[in-house]
Write a protein that holds these residues in place. Structure first.
Motif, PDB file in Angstrom:
ATOM      1  N   PRO A 269       0.813  -1.259  -0.025  1.00  4.14           N
ATOM      2  CA  PRO A 269       0.053   0.018  -0.050  1.00  4.14           C
ATOM      3  C   PRO A 269       0.987   1.387   0.100  1.00  4.14           C
ATOM      4  O   PRO A 269       0.313   2.171  -0.515  1.00  4.14           O
ATOM      5  CB  PRO A 269      -0.846  -0.147   1.337  1.00  4.14           C
ATOM      6  CG  PRO A 269      -1.082  -1.693   1.478  1.00  4.14           C
ATOM      7  CD  PRO A 269       0.295  -2.226   1.051  1.00  4.14           C
TER       8      PRO A 269
ATOM      9  N   LEU B  24       1.873   3.411  -3.369  1.00  4.62           N
ATOM     10  CA  LEU B  24       0.785   3.904  -4.092  1.00  4.62           C
ATOM     11  C   LEU B  24       1.366   5.103  -5.111  1.00  4.62           C
ATOM     12  O   LEU B  24       0.891   5.409  -6.175  1.00  4.62           O
ATOM     13  CB  LEU B  24      -0.462   4.428  -3.400  1.00  4.62           C
ATOM     14  CG  LEU B  24      -1.291   3.365  -2.984  1.00  4.62           C
ATOM     15  CD1 LEU B  24      -2.487   4.113  -1.950  1.00  4.62           C
ATOM     16  CD2 LEU B  24      -2.107   2.908  -4.434  1.00  4.62           C
TER      17      LEU B  24
ATOM     18  N   ALA C  90      -4.353   1.822  -9.156  1.00  6.18           N
ATOM     19  CA  ALA C  90      -4.613   1.512  -7.837  1.00  6.18           C
ATOM     20  C   ALA C  90      -5.895   0.623  -7.671  1.00  6.18           C
ATOM     21  O   ALA C  90      -6.778   0.833  -8.433  1.00  6.18           O
ATOM     22  CB  ALA C  90      -4.917   2.712  -6.704  1.00  6.18           C
TER      23      ALA C  90
ATOM     24  N   ARG D 248      -8.331  -2.513  -5.174  1.00  3.10           N
ATOM     25  CA  ARG D 248      -8.755  -3.182  -3.705  1.00  3.10           C
ATOM     26  C   ARG D 248      -8.933  -4.555  -4.378  1.00  3.10           C
ATOM     27  O   ARG D 248      -9.823  -4.757  -5.401  1.00  3.10           O
ATOM     28  CB  ARG D 248      -9.970  -2.472  -3.116  1.00  3.10           C
ATOM     29  CG  ARG D 248      -9.528  -1.424  -2.421  1.00  3.10           C
ATOM     30  CD  ARG D 248     -10.614  -0.739  -1.612  1.00  3.10           C
ATOM     31  NE  ARG D 248     -10.351   0.368  -0.661  1.00  3.10           N
ATOM     32  CZ  ARG D 248     -10.268   1.686  -1.008  1.00  3.10           C
ATOM     33  NH1 ARG D 248     -10.504   1.802  -2.410  1.00  3.10           N
ATOM     34  NH2 ARG D 248      -9.733   2.369  -0.281  1.00  3.10           N
TER      35      ARG D 248
ATOM     36  N   SER E 150      -7.433  -2.733   1.600  1.00  5.21           N
ATOM     37  CA  SER E 150      -6.505  -1.818   1.565  1.00  5.21           C
ATOM     38  C   SER E 150      -6.318  -1.545  -0.028  1.00  5.21           C
ATOM     39  O   SER E 150      -6.398  -2.394  -0.541  1.00  5.21           O
ATOM     40  CB  SER E 150      -5.151  -2.351   2.408  1.00  5.21           C
ATOM     41  OG  SER E 150      -4.615  -3.394   1.841  1.00  5.21           O
ATOM     42  N   LEU E 151      -5.873  -0.306  -0.021  1.00  2.00           N
ATOM     43  CA  LEU E 151      -5.553  -0.090  -1.514  1.00  2.00           C
ATOM     44  C   LEU E 151      -4.191  -0.460  -1.843  1.00  2.00           C
ATOM     45  O   LEU E 151      -3.221   0.104  -1.348  1.00  2.00           O
ATOM     46  CB  LEU E 151      -6.058   1.440  -1.750  1.00  2.00           C
ATOM     47  CG  LEU E 151      -6.192   1.804  -3.302  1.00  2.00           C
ATOM     48  CD1 LEU E 151      -7.127   1.136  -3.966  1.00  2.00           C
ATOM     49  CD2 LEU E 151      -6.024   3.412  -3.355  1.00  2.00           C
TER      50      LEU E 151
ATOM     51  N   GLU F  41     -10.161   4.582  -8.173  1.00  2.00           N
ATOM     52  CA  GLU F  41      -9.846   4.135  -6.957  1.00  2.00           C
ATOM     53  C   GLU F  41      -8.755   5.158  -6.223  1.00  2.00           C
ATOM     54  O   GLU F  41      -8.848   5.640  -5.096  1.00  2.00           O
ATOM     55  CB  GLU F  41      -9.282   2.694  -7.019  1.00  2.00           C
ATOM     56  CG  GLU F  41     -10.362   1.689  -7.445  1.00  2.00           C
ATOM     57  CD  GLU F  41     -10.986   1.342  -6.185  1.00  2.00           C
ATOM     58  OE1 GLU F  41     -11.215   2.077  -4.953  1.00  2.00           O
ATOM     59  OE2 GLU F  41     -12.023   0.501  -6.313  1.00  2.00           O
ATOM     60  N   LEU F  42      -7.669   5.570  -7.093  1.00  2.00           N
ATOM     61  CA  LEU F  42      -6.690   6.403  -6.640  1.00  2.00           C
ATOM     62  C   LEU F  42      -7.364   7.788  -6.126  1.00  2.00           C
ATOM     63  O   LEU F  42      -7.251   8.443  -5.212  1.00  2.00           O
ATOM     64  CB  LEU F  42      -5.641   6.625  -7.410  1.00  2.00           C
ATOM     65  CG  LEU F  42      -4.391   7.499  -6.966  1.00  2.00           C
ATOM     66  CD1 LEU F  42      -3.977   6.620  -5.724  1.00  2.00           C
ATOM     67  CD2 LEU F  42      -3.553   7.826  -7.937  1.00  2.00           C
TER      68      LEU F  42
ATOM     69  N   GLU G  87     -10.535   8.634  -5.660  1.00  2.00           N
ATOM     70  CA  GLU G  87     -11.420   8.841  -4.565  1.00  2.00           C
ATOM     71  C   GLU G  87     -10.789   8.607  -3.030  1.00  2.00           C
ATOM     72  O   GLU G  87     -10.946   9.311  -2.132  1.00  2.00           O
ATOM     73  CB  GLU G  87     -12.484   7.657  -4.618  1.00  2.00           C
ATOM     74  CG  GLU G  87     -13.532   7.776  -5.632  1.00  2.00           C
ATOM     75  CD  GLU G  87     -14.635   6.917  -5.721  1.00  2.00           C
ATOM     76  OE1 GLU G  87     -14.551   5.790  -5.082  1.00  2.00           O
ATOM     77  OE2 GLU G  87     -15.474   7.209  -6.432  1.00  2.00           O
ATOM     78  N   SER G  88      -9.777   7.622  -3.053  1.00  2.00           N
ATOM     79  CA  SER G  88      -8.941   7.362  -1.840  1.00  2.00           C
ATOM     80  C   SER G  88      -8.275   8.485  -1.326  1.00  2.00           C
ATOM     81  O   SER G  88      -7.883   8.796  -0.081  1.00  2.00           O
ATOM     82  CB  SER G  88      -8.205   6.171  -1.926  1.00  2.00           C
ATOM     83  OG  SER G  88      -6.981   6.464  -2.867  1.00  2.00           O
ATOM     84  N   GLN G  89      -7.842   9.697  -2.260  1.00  2.00           N
ATOM     85  CA  GLN G  89      -6.896  10.657  -1.867  1.00  2.00           C
ATOM     86  C   GLN G  89      -7.901  11.836  -1.827  1.00  2.00           C
ATOM     87  O   GLN G  89      -7.336  12.858  -1.536  1.00  2.00           O
ATOM     88  CB  GLN G  89      -5.848  10.873  -2.970  1.00  2.00           C
ATOM     89  CG  GLN G  89      -4.777   9.692  -3.167  1.00  2.00           C
ATOM     90  CD  GLN G  89      -4.291   9.325  -2.067  1.00  2.00           C
ATOM     91  OE1 GLN G  89      -3.620  10.295  -1.168  1.00  2.00           O
ATOM     92  NE2 GLN G  89      -4.298   8.163  -1.674  1.00  2.00           N
TER      93      GLN G  89
END
Length: 418
Positions: A164, A167, A189, A191, A205-206, A376-377, A379-381
């Motif tokens: 993770p 990234l 990225a 899951r 976890s991403l 995914e990246l 939204e996660s950031q």
């Protein structure tokens, strides 16, 4: 109503006038009769003004297409046909993909982001890295065949799942494409939920997954298998000279690498502060005690340049004159006062297209547009707001690099080898 004036005056309407009135009424009645059936092949004309037209079908994702290049919601890659059925077009919910991402990039990103995990193998000497075979959705030809890791990977359908904390490799891939370097391998990225993977990989976890290039040229030496050729620091500096000596015949894979490739690598590594390739000993700055080069006691070798070697210098057998950038996680938290200028040592020119992008003042926005393709990246950031601090760091390093080029009166070269 028409007869009232005649009654009011006490006169009778003349016969001819009455006949005219009757004829007019008959014509009026005929005009309101339904028309005879139309046996022609043409459709009947509308009898009333057309009403609102039905809305066009929404995209498969159910999100209406926006006209702006950078919509508010993240972009999902969409294809006109399922993989393997006819020609694909690059399209996202927010519009066309950025021009610096090729069709090949987008297809590999789609495979990495949504491909079914069908096999897994450990990578020697990389305990936290898994190589997985991927099967594209709708790939009917492979659905019935048993998964073979080696066969899948030789066919270009494998990826490396990394930690993770790696990234930043996804950000590095997009930086590489925005700058027009095109030396990094596609990365996204993701899951994972596959039952084939250990729980630590499926805990939500991403993780980054990087496309596995099947023809990377590795040395047979197990102690140096992360290189295509053995290259020391002093030898590397000699190669950077305008008329430097050629590499020995045993290192033919390095002798075919032109000087411009090292310029691309140096620019890329400086912006990301990747030390592992050109300065794995941290000779260009004073490292903290927690740095791997300190823990492994590599920094002490800086006293003897003849002992310093380059690592992760790789090419593909199909393109031995082009470097391949791997392990690009970088160090965006590296303090500005400790920037490693040793990464630029011996470089006297840089690719014109990349320098022009750095000078344009649009680097942050271009990166946002590119990163927006990775849902995914993004939204996660926290979207653009969350990514801005990282991009500002890269932008500040770009300005420092431009000042470095200007102060030393370095040149640029046209990028003839893409």
């Amino acid at each position: 109503m028409a007869q009232r004036p005649w009654r009011r005056t006490g006169l009778k309407p003349p016969a001819s006038a009455a006949l005219g009135v009757l004829l007019a009424l008959a014509l009026l009645a005929l005009s309101h009769l339904p028309p005879p059936p139309d046996r022609s092949p043409h459709p009947l004309p509308a009898l009333s003004p057309p009403g609102p037209q039905p809305e066009a079908a929404a995209p498969l994702s159910g999100v209406q297409t926006r006209s702006k290049r950078l919509p508010i919601s993240p972009v999902h890659l969409q294809w006109d046909q399922p993989p393997g059925q006819g020609r694909r077009r690059r399209r996202g919910v927010g519009g066309d993909a950025p021009p610096w991402l090729s069709n090949d990039d987008l297809q590999k990103m789609q495979l990495l982001a949504s491909g079914q995990v069908v096999s897994k193998t450990r990578v020697p000497a990389h305990g936290q890295v898994l190589r997985v075979g991927l099967r594209a959705m709708g790939d009917a030809e492979r659905d019935a065949s048993p998964a073979s890791p080696e066969w899948e990977c030789q066919d270009g359908r494998c990826g490396l799942i990394k930690r993770p904390r790696d990234l930043y490799e996804v950000l590095a891939f997009h930086l590489d494409r925005v700058l027009g370097l095109n030396r990094s391998l596609p990365a996204v990225a993701r899951r994972f939920t596959s039952h084939l993977l250990p729980y630590s990989y499926t805990d939500g976890s991403l993780r980054p997954i990087i496309w596995w290039a099947p023809d990377l040229w590795h040395l047979e030496d197990v102690n140096n298998d992360q290189n295509s050729c053995a290259l020391g620091w002093l030898q590397y500096q000699e190669m950077l000279q305008p008329h430097g000596p050629a590499v020995t015949a045993g290192d033919a894979s390095c002798s075919s690498i032109p000087r411009g490739e090292w310029s691309r690598l140096a620019l890329f590594d400086f912006l990301l502060q990747v030390h592992d390739r050109l300065d794995r000993y941290c000779c260009g700055f004073q490292p903290d005690a927690s740095e791997p080069c300190m823990e492994e006691m590599l920094h002490e070798k800086c006293r003897n340049p003849a002992e310093l070697v380059l690592v992760h210098i790789l090419v593909r057998r199909s393109a031995p004159s082009r470097l391949v950038f791997i392990d690009n996680a970088g160090r965006l938290q590296h303090p500005e006062e400790k920037l490693n200028f040793r990464l630029l040592q011996g470089i006297d020119s840089f690719p014109a297209a990349a320098v022009a992008t750095l000078r344009s003042g649009r680097l942050q926005n271009l990166l946002l547009e590119s990163l927006h393709m990775d849902r995914e990246l993004w939204e996660s950031q926290g979207g653009a707001e969350g990514l801005r601090p990282l991009l500002r760091t890269i932008d500040r390093r770009a300005r420092i690099l431009l000042r470095y080029i200007q102060e030393r009166n370095l040149t640029v070269f046209e990028d003839s080898l893409r």
